[in-house]
Design an enzyme around this catalytic site. Structure first.
Site, PDB file in Angstrom:
ATOM      1  CB  THR A 157      41.972  57.743   9.793  1.00 34.60           C
ATOM      2  OG1 THR A 157      41.975  57.323  11.072  1.00 34.60           O
ATOM      3  CG2 THR A 157      41.407  59.037   9.661  1.00 34.60           C
ATOM      4  CE  LYS A 200      43.358  56.982  13.303  1.00 41.05           C
ATOM      5  NZ  LYS A 200      42.917  56.062  12.311  1.00 41.05           N
ATOM      6  N   GLY A 210      41.460  67.184  13.000  1.00 43.84           N
ATOM      7  CA  GLY A 210      41.396  65.765  12.699  1.00 43.84           C
ATOM      8  C   GLY A 210      42.206  65.507  11.447  1.00 43.84           C
ATOM      9  CB  THR A 212      36.471  53.013   8.759  1.00 45.09           C
ATOM     10  OG1 THR A 212      36.995  53.815   7.699  1.00 45.09           O
ATOM     11  CG2 THR A 212      35.812  53.917   9.786  1.00 45.09           C
ATOM     12  CB  SER A 239      33.176  51.320  11.183  1.00 40.70           C
ATOM     13  OG  SER A 239      31.973  51.015  11.844  1.00 40.70           O
ATOM     14  CB  SER A 269      40.323  54.806   3.922  1.00 42.75           C
ATOM     15  OG  SER A 269      40.160  54.649   5.311  1.00 42.75           O
TER      16      SER A 269
END
Length: 179
Positions: free
Chosen positions: A7, A41, A53, A170, A164, A132
């Protein structure tokens, strides 16, 4: 041992009435397989007055969220006292010390990072990111916060989209919670 990468979480605050935490949905097993694309999450807890989170091991994070909510109940909703109590428990309990996760928690007044080595950190700025892709999301949030008039939610969403596009752990399946 199979390693789950899980995540990117970002939190942004633009005053007490514009507080938001967002996270992507990807859970990756090892270096090559996406186990789940739509994991949630980020959540509202404690009578919808606290955002949480988490990044790290998903099972560990769920356990920590439950323990944190109990600490909030014990401390009458005082975010900082509950965070310190959780960090002390996390650091002091032999079984909990092996839990691998980080948490960002926020209410109308404060945003905190809680780590497994007993740290409770209040960020210097009104944005923070973990996981991450945390460094990418943090950099994006920093630029957007300081150079636009976007809302906390808009900054969270855009920061995660940017993360992302860079971080393989991500994705763009974004969950947002706000106060």
């Amino acid at each position: 041992m199979i390693k789950l990468h899980a995540t990117t979480i970002v939190a942004v605050r633009r005053g007490p009435d514009d507080v938001c935490i967002a996270g992507d949905g990807q859970v990756t097993m090892g270096e090559t397989a996406i186990m789940k694309a739509g994991a949630k999450k980020v959540q509202k807890i404690f009578h919808n007055r606290v955002l949480v989170g988490f990044a790290g091991s998903v099972a560990d994070a769920f356990s920590l969220r439950e323990k944190f909510e109990k600490k909030l109940e014990e401390h009458g909703g005082n975010l900082k006292r509950a965070a310190v109590a959780l960090a002390q428990l996390w650091r002091g309990d032999q079984a909990m010390r092996s839990l691998e996760a980080l948490m960002i928690v926020a209410d109308k007044e404060e945003t905190l990072l809680i780590s497994g080595n007993g740290e409770v950190i209040e960020p210097d700025y009104d944005f923070i990111a973990i996981g991450s892709g945390g460094n990418y999301a943090y950099s994006a949030a920093n630029a957007l916060y300081n150079h636009t008039d976007l809302s906390a939610e808009e900054i969270c969403r855009e920061s995660l989209k940017i993360a992302s596009s860079i971080c393989v752990y991500t994705n763009e399946h974004i969950t947002v919670e706000k106060l």
